[in-house]
Each structure stands twice: as structure tokens, then as C-alpha cells.
Design a protein around this motif. Structure first.
Motif: not given
Length: 415
Positions: A293, A310, A313, A316, A328, A369
Motif C-alpha cells: 500500500l 484495514i 488483506c 487493502v 495497492a 501487508y
């Protein structure tokens, strides 16, 4: 591509290097009559001048600034082979009316020039100054582009890679990872009999001399090699000696380190091998799926606010879509070692489902992430990457077969 080497007597008359050839079509017949004919391919002549032009072009494109007469003569076999192949390819292309726009040829010349840090115009000027008509390069590009387009159009959509093929390839890669592997490059000079091997060996030695003087191996493979790997600059990837011809395997095992090996003679021709690395059986690795991100405004508050919204996942992408300054990106099935020392440390310090610490990127600030982590995984390519490489390999094999068939059916007379 597979090429057939000409008879040794064909170039007994070659002497001085050629000057630039006039492009005027009205003078073509007279020029060929004066220069002499080296070969006739389906009633289309190839003059000695054409061959010398191509030989000089090959030497110049692999880094020989001022090719000598001896160097030109050493590589005339490969030059004639290329010209014969191009005549055959263009004959086949004409049957299907495949056309190549001049802008595509210009783009291909610019790409070649860019590899040497030049513009297309400067490359053309350097060729002319060295006694090579740029048309020789342009015609080579035309044949390559048209043939590739024809093969892709005829067969690209017919190639289907099954899951069983992918499984078999993964099994082979898995077995190879348990053995010593070498990173190799190859340039192959096709020479199927003793007479043509005798001609190809000096050419190989001349090419090695140019490579030792700083010529680009990748460019040399693209311009000269008859192996299917020529399109990839001769790159064979990581292979075991079990995958190689016995003569090549013995030379690779006996090599003392990275670098060029002496020319290697095999049943079908001469190989120039570049050893680029050696690795012992692979150790297990950690593979991860990530979502990166990025805050393009470079504001830490932007990322902090987004992270607060968030929960997993799965969130995102939707959070990134909510603001124009957020972006993203999925990074799937990657070995953490490929992230570099800093990226590796950040990812290994984060729990699955959680973000890493904020870090700087060229376009702002970012977090990653960690969506999946698999420790002890095998260092193997993804199934999609394997499907792509297997399809490319099959298309190359079909292209080789089509060119061999064209040679078999053609009328080729060497003078």
C-alpha cells in the motif's frame, strides 16, 4: 534457428572488405553480376557483397569497432546462413501477406542502438562509416519481426499447456534443485559435418576474441547463435550437467570459475559457453504473498489513517480505492530474499495479516501487508510463469521445425 553451413569453396574468392552498397534497385542486378553470386535461394540471389556486408554487420553489432579482413572471412559462414534463412522466411511470410511497417523496423533498430547507449540515427551513421549499408540491418529486422509474427499468428493460439505438463516441469526443477547447478549462456554455430566444423571453429574463436575484448554476450547470441535461446540472449538459466551434451558437461565441470570456455565441438556444431555462476543444492526458502500500500502524497498520516481502516488483506484494495493518493499492488509467491535486506527484515518482522513498518519508496511512503508466509518452501517458479516459459519453448520448437522444412523444400544452390 537451425541453419545450414555452406561449402568451403563458396568463399574462396572473397578478398577486400566492401564499401556501402547503393540502395538503388535499378543497379541491383549489375552489382550482383559484378560482385558474383554466393548462393541462390528459390531463384533469389545472394551476392558476395551481401555476405560481406552481413559479416561486417555481425562483427560491428557484437562490438568489433574496426573488423579486419581476416575477422570478416572467419564469420562469413554465419553471415551466409543468416541471409539464406531470411530469404526463406520472407518467402513464407509473403504467402500470408504479413507486412512489417517501417516504424516497427525503426523501433527495433532503436532498441538495438539503446543497448549500446546510442540513438538509432547514430547507429546508422556508425554502420555507414564502417562500410555497412544500414539497409542490411533493416532487412534483418524485417525478417525477424515478420517471421515471429507469422509463427505466433499460425500457432500461438493452438498451443495449450496442460496442468500435467506444468507438474512434470516442476518435478524436473525440484530434482535439479537437489544437484549442483550452473548459470550458463550459449552461442551455437550449426555445423553438421567435418568440413563445416572446420569453418565454424575459426568463427567461434573470432567471436570469443571479441567477447574477451568487451563485446556483449547477449547481443552476440541474439545476432549469431543458431540455438533457440538466441531470442533470450543465449541465456540457458540454471541447469545441471545432466541437462547438457556430454562434451559441454565435461567442459563446464572442468571450468575453474566464471567466464568464457574454449569452443566446444559437438555432433551438430560448435558451442561457445559462458559460465555465469555455480550453486550447490538449494536450501529451503521463505515465500510470501504481500499487498503493498503506497501513499503517493508522501504523508505518513495518510498511511496511518488507511491502516486504521484495514482489518485484513482483503481490505487493502478497497481502502486504496477510497482515496486518489493511495495505491495497492499485489506481490505474490515471492522469495523473501528477492526483497533485499531491508525488505526481508520488514516482512519477517511482521505477523501474517499485519502490516510492516512504514518505509520510504521512490513514489512516497508505503507498507506491506503479509498475507501468506510459507517457511521451508522450495525455490521454484510459479505455475503461471512455468506455463509461459513452456508455451514460449514450444513456439520456438515449432519455428525451428518450420524453418527446417522450408530448407528441405527450397532450392538452394551454393556457388
Amino acid at each position: 534457428m537451425v541453419r545450414v553451413v555452406f561449402l568451403a569453396a563458396a568463399f574462396a574468392a572473397i578478398s577486400a572488405l566492401s564499401a556501402p552498397v547503393s540502395p538503388a534497385s535499378a543497379q541491383e542486378t549489375d552489382r550482383q553480376t559484378l560482385e558474383g553470386i554466393a548462393a541462390i535461394v528459390n531463384d533469389k540471389p545472394i551476392s558476395y557483397s551481401d555476405v560481406r556486408q552481413r559479416a561486417r554487420l555481425l562483427l560491428l553489432t557484437i562490438g568489433a569497432a574496426n573488423p579486419t579482413q581476416e575477422q570478416v572471412q572467419q564469420i562469413t559462414s554465419q553471415a551466409l546462413e543468416q541471409l539464406v534463412d531470411e530469404k526463406l522466411q520472407l518467402d513464407r511470410v509473403a504467402e500470408y501477406k504479413v507486412e512489417v511497417d517501417a516504424r516497427e523496423i525503426d523501433a527495433a533498430v532503436r532498441d538495438m542502438a539503446a543497448d549500446a547507449g546510442l540513438s538509432g540515427e547514430v547507429l546508422r551513421q556508425q554502420l555507414t562509416a564502417s562500410g555497412v549499408n544500414p539497409v542490411s540491418l533493416e532487412e534483418q529486422m524485417r525478417a525477424e519481426i515478420a517471421w515471429s509474427r507469422l509463427m505466433s499468428g499460425l500457432y500461438g493460439n493452438r498451443i495449450r499447456i496442460s496442468e500435467n505438463q506444468v507438474d512434470d516441469q516442476l518435478d524436473r526443477l525440484r530434482a535439479a534443485s537437489k544437484k549442483t547447478q550452473y548459470r550458463l549462456g550459449e552461442i551455437f554455430l550449426y555445423a553438421p559435418d567435418d568440413a563445416t566444423k572446420a569453418e565454424a571453429m575459426p568463427a567461434a574463436q573470432s567471436i570469443i576474441a571479441q567477447l574477451n575484448q568487451g563485446a556483449d554476450f547477449r547481443v552476440a547470441a541474439q545476432r549469431i547463435s543458431s540455438a533457440p535461446t538466441s531470442a533470450a540472449g543465449g541465456d540457458m538459466g540454471w541447469v545441471t550437467t545432466d541437462d547438457l551434451d556430454p562434451a559441454i558437461a565435461a567442459a563446464v565441470r572442468a571450468s575453474s570459475g566464471n567466464g568464457l570456455l574454449d569452443p566446444i565441438q559437438t555432433e551438430n556444431g560448435i558451442y561457445i559457453i559462458l559460465v555465469g555462476g555455480k550453486r550447490e543444492p538449494a536450501e529451503p526458502v521463505t515465500r510470501v504473498d504481500l499487498k503493498r500500500l503506497v501513499a503517493s502524497d508522501g504523508a505518513e498520516a495518510t498511511l496511518t489513517e488507511a491502516i486504521g481502516r484495514i482489518n485484513s488483506c482483503d481490505d487493502v484494495q478497497s481502502v486504496a480505492n477510497s482515496r486518489s493518493t493511495l495505491r495497492a499492488q499485489d506481490i505474490t509467491d515471492i522469495n523473501v530474499e528477492e526483497l533485499g535486506p531491508e525488505g526481508r527484515s520488514l516482512v519477517l518482522a511482521a505477523d501474517v495479516g499485519s502490516p510492516t513498518e512504514i518505509f520510504a519508496v521512490s513514489s512516497g511512503l508505503a507498507v506491506m501487508y503479509v498475507c501468506r508466509r510459507e517457511d521451508g518452501a522450495e525455490a521454484l517458479p510459479s505455475r503461471e510463469d512455468l506455463k509461459g516459459s513452456l508455451k514460449s519453448r514450444e513456439l520456438n520448437m515449432i519455428s525451428e521445425r518450420e524453418l527446417r522444412n522450408a530448407r528441405r523444400l527450397a532450392t538452394i544452390i551454393y556457388r
